[in-house]
Design an enzyme around this catalytic site. Structure first.
Site, PDB file in Angstrom:
ATOM      1  N   ASP A   1      40.166  43.258  30.227  1.00  0.00           N
ATOM      2  CA  ASP A   1      39.462  43.321  31.076  1.00  0.00           C
ATOM      3  C   ASP A   1      38.152  42.377  31.043  1.00  0.00           C
ATOM      4  O   ASP A   1      37.460  43.706  30.699  1.00  0.00           O
ATOM      5  CB  ASP A   1      39.428  44.047  32.433  1.00  0.00           C
ATOM      6  CG  ASP A   1      38.754  44.310  34.241  1.00  0.00           C
ATOM      7  OD1 ASP A   1      39.210  45.323  34.151  1.00  0.00           O
ATOM      8  OD2 ASP A   1      38.764  42.967  33.836  1.00  0.00           O
TER       9      ASP A   1
ATOM     10  N   LYS B   1      35.093  37.022  39.133  1.00  0.00           N
ATOM     11  CA  LYS B   1      33.862  36.778  39.313  1.00  0.00           C
ATOM     12  C   LYS B   1      33.065  35.843  38.596  1.00  0.00           C
ATOM     13  O   LYS B   1      33.579  34.862  39.547  1.00  0.00           O
ATOM     14  CB  LYS B   1      32.945  38.220  38.326  1.00  0.00           C
ATOM     15  CG  LYS B   1      33.143  39.358  39.161  1.00  0.00           C
ATOM     16  CD  LYS B   1      32.478  41.167  38.711  1.00  0.00           C
ATOM     17  CE  LYS B   1      32.834  41.957  38.596  1.00  0.00           C
ATOM     18  NZ  LYS B   1      32.569  42.424  40.054  1.00  0.00           N
TER      19      LYS B   1
ATOM     20  N   TYR C   1      36.666  50.573  35.228  1.00  0.00           N
ATOM     21  CA  TYR C   1      37.153  50.443  36.124  1.00  0.00           C
ATOM     22  C   TYR C   1      37.612  48.974  36.595  1.00  0.00           C
ATOM     23  O   TYR C   1      37.522  48.224  35.964  1.00  0.00           O
ATOM     24  CB  TYR C   1      35.827  50.261  37.198  1.00  0.00           C
ATOM     25  CG  TYR C   1      37.178  50.206  38.922  1.00  0.00           C
ATOM     26  CD1 TYR C   1      36.090  48.652  39.113  1.00  0.00           C
ATOM     27  CD2 TYR C   1      37.594  51.102  39.399  1.00  0.00           C
ATOM     28  CE1 TYR C   1      36.750  48.658  40.386  1.00  0.00           C
ATOM     29  CE2 TYR C   1      37.294  50.492  40.352  1.00  0.00           C
ATOM     30  CZ  TYR C   1      37.044  49.250  40.834  1.00  0.00           C
ATOM     31  OH  TYR C   1      37.297  48.563  42.062  1.00  0.00           O
TER      32      TYR C   1
HETATM   33  P1  KE4 Z   1      38.067  42.776  42.272  1.00  0.00           P
HETATM   34  O1  KE4 Z   1      38.543  43.670  42.873  1.00  0.00           O
HETATM   35  O2  KE4 Z   1      36.493  43.816  42.687  1.00  0.00           O
HETATM   36  O3  KE4 Z   1      37.537  41.115  42.557  1.00  0.00           O
HETATM   37  O4  KE4 Z   1      37.277  43.181  40.210  1.00  0.00           O
HETATM   38  C1  KE4 Z   1      37.578  44.373  40.591  1.00  0.00           C
HETATM   39  C2  KE4 Z   1      36.954  44.793  38.818  1.00  0.00           C
HETATM   40  C3  KE4 Z   1      38.130  44.405  37.864  1.00  0.00           C
HETATM   41  N1  KE4 Z   1      37.607  44.789  36.236  1.00  0.00           N
HETATM   42  C4  KE4 Z   1      36.302  44.960  36.237  1.00  0.00           C
HETATM   43  C5  KE4 Z   1      36.087  44.693  34.743  1.00  0.00           C
HETATM   44  C6  KE4 Z   1      35.019  44.880  37.624  1.00  0.00           C
HETATM   45  O5  KE4 Z   1      33.908  45.064  36.440  1.00  0.00           O
HETATM   46  C7  KE4 Z   1      35.890  45.206  38.748  1.00  0.00           C
HETATM   47  C8  KE4 Z   1      35.016  44.929  39.684  1.00  0.00           C
HETATM   48  N2  KE4 Z   1      33.880  45.568  39.893  1.00  0.00           N
HETATM   49  C9  KE4 Z   1      32.837  45.816  40.561  1.00  0.00           C
HETATM   50  C10 KE4 Z   1      31.428  46.747  39.855  1.00  0.00           C
HETATM   51  N3  KE4 Z   1      31.300  47.138  38.944  1.00  0.00           N
HETATM   52  C11 KE4 Z   1      32.781  45.338  41.379  1.00  0.00           C
HETATM   53  C12 KE4 Z   1      31.784  45.584  43.472  1.00  0.00           C
HETATM   54  C13 KE4 Z   1      32.433  46.534  43.610  1.00  0.00           C
HETATM   55  O6  KE4 Z   1      33.264  47.165  43.741  1.00  0.00           O
HETATM   56  O7  KE4 Z   1      32.093  45.641  45.089  1.00  0.00           O
END
Ligand code: KE4
Length: 430
Positions: free
Chosen positions: A239, A267, A144
């Site tokens: 990523d 993060k 993701y």
């Molecule tokens: P954000 O747009 O949520 O800041 O990041 C997206 C993203 C991109 N790449 C990786 C590897 C990620 O894990 C994420 C977002 N992670 C999720 C949980 N695994 C965020 C939690 C959520 O969606 O509320």
């Protein structure tokens, strides 16, 4: 456990916010309960609006590597906000954090800050397409990269899957240029990348997958990916939104010794404030506006508060022996979990890399999306609810990772193991 205030708040929230949450996983739908509303947090504990306190393994999905409300990070924020919160102009703190990030990661010569991981990955693939003049993006089933249209393709069930929309609202024309292939499958990877019919701009990968649960790269998989993309002039994007500054100060690329062309971060580099970043070779990054033609912008990009929290966080991470201590703590905790599963006779595949881990309720080793999907999500949901009732706050999905932070004390980890043993025994009796 009294959750009456959370229940009232959830009803109120659902009247004005879709699903009552601002991100779907928080709704706890896959673990069969309603979300608790968190009022405050400190160190490795969170406290809900009813005053229930929990040992936290969600850690805001990764940023809280030092635990919540770290004094150094709060102090940096207090000091910064005295002088204003956002100017829409360059600030010294952006240079300071950019220099820290560039110095830390082997692949980075330049970096651009944005406000989320999604913005980072969305911008990185646009840059790769602009730089190469090609259209196709290759990703991996179960990985993701945020919710930009190009990434919302269903994980392929076939060997080579042309993108099919994974969400309404994503037009076929968009995802037609996204191909999703199995993680850790070198044969399919080579077949795809060498397909002359495909004009591949980039491959984007989570170097350790964290969004199908924790799945590590097979030996040499990342090296093979690097060799093929270099040979074929395909931009390799790591990523590292989860793994960046998590697996080591140089991220997964330092941990595995594989250097991508572009890296996406988020993060941890925001210390809990909204920050994302993408960066890489100057030759590629100089294609980004205003130097180059590839457009990307953001009102709050490089926000002073977020930069201050990131600088304070990276300052703490740079302390000698930090990762050795964190990973040793995670190592002994994971060993305890495996022993408990063994004793309880519960089939659990414990996947761990550094301070990231997932216990999959399945007998099958989890090495990719298809094997992850064999996990017993009902059993995970039952475990989740049982652990919550005993003050342990796990990720509300079998397909997420648990994070160990520097703030988790030995006593708290021991208590968590005790509660896990209690929960597994109840699961075994069902
Ligand atoms: P954000 O747009 O949520 O800041 O990041 C997206 C993203 C991109 N790449 C990786 C590897 C990620 O894990 C994420 C977002 N992670 C999720 C949980 N695994 C965020 C939690 C959520 O969606 O509320």
């Amino acid at each position: 456990m009294n959750t009456s205030k959370s229940e009232q708040m959830f009803e109120a929230a659902q009247r004005v916010i879709p699903g009552g949450v601002n991100s779907p996983v928080r709704a706890c739908r896959s673990v069969g309960c309603d979300p608790l509303f968190i009022e405050r947090a400190a160190g490795s504990t969170v406290t809900d609006v009813d005053g229930n306190q929990f040992i936290d393994f969600v850690c805001s999905w990764g940023p809280m590597i030092f635990g919540h409300a770290h004094p150094r990070i709060l102090a940096a924020l207090r000091e910064t906000m005295e002088h204003g919160t956002s100017f829409g102009a360059p600030t010294p703190t952006e240079i300071e954090l950019a220099e820290l990030v560039v110095d830390a990661l082997p692949s980075l010569e330049k970096v651009r800050f944005v406000s989320s991981g999604t913005e980072a990955t969305m911008s990185a693939i646009r840059l790769a397409r602009g730089y190469t003049g090609r259209k196709v993006v290759v990703k991996f089933d179960g990985c993701y990269h945020g919710h930009a249209d190009s990434f919302l393709v269903k994980a392929g069930s076939g060997v080579l899957t042309l993108g099919i929309p994974g969400s309404p609202g994503v037009p076929d024309e968009i995802v037609r240029n996204t191909i999703s292939i199995p993680y850790n499958d070198e044969a399919t990877l080579e077949q795809t990348l060498r397909d002359p019919a495909l004009e591949i701009a980039c491959v984007i990968i989570e170097p350790v997958a964290g969004n199908m649960g924790c799945v590590s790269p097979a030996p040499n998989f990342l090296k093979t990916l690097r060799q093929l993309t270099a040979e074929l002039g395909i931009v390799l994007i790591f990523d590292e939104v989860i793994t960046g500054f998590r697996l080591s100060y140089g991220g997964a690329q330092q941990f595995y010794g594989v250097t991508p062309d572009l890296t996406c971060l988020g993060k941890i580099i925001g210390g809990g404030l909204p920050v994302g970043a993408y960066g890489g070779k100057a030759e590629i990054m100089d294609q980004i506006a205003p130097d180059g033609p590839v457009y990307q912008a953001g009102t709050l990009s490089g926000n002073p508060l977020a930069m201050a929290a990131g600088i304070a966080t990276l300052g703490l991470l740079g302390e000698d022996g930090f990762y050795d201590r964190l990973n040793a703590k995670a190592d002994s905790f994971a060993a305890g979990l495996s022993e408990i599963a063994e004793r309880a006779g519960i089939p659990v595949q414990l996947n761990r890399v550094g301070s990231l881990m997932t216990g999959f309720f399945t007998e099958t080793p989890v090495v990719d999306f298809n094997s992850a999907m064999l996990a017993d999500t009902d059993r995970y949901g039952c475990h989740y609810r049982q652990m919550l009732s005993r003050g342990i706050y796990l990720a509300p999905s079998q397909f997420e990772v648990a994070f160990i932070s520097a703030a988790h004390s030995d006593e708290q980890l021991s208590k968590t193991l005790e509660m896990t043993e209690w929960s597994f025994k109840k699961l075994a009796d069902k």
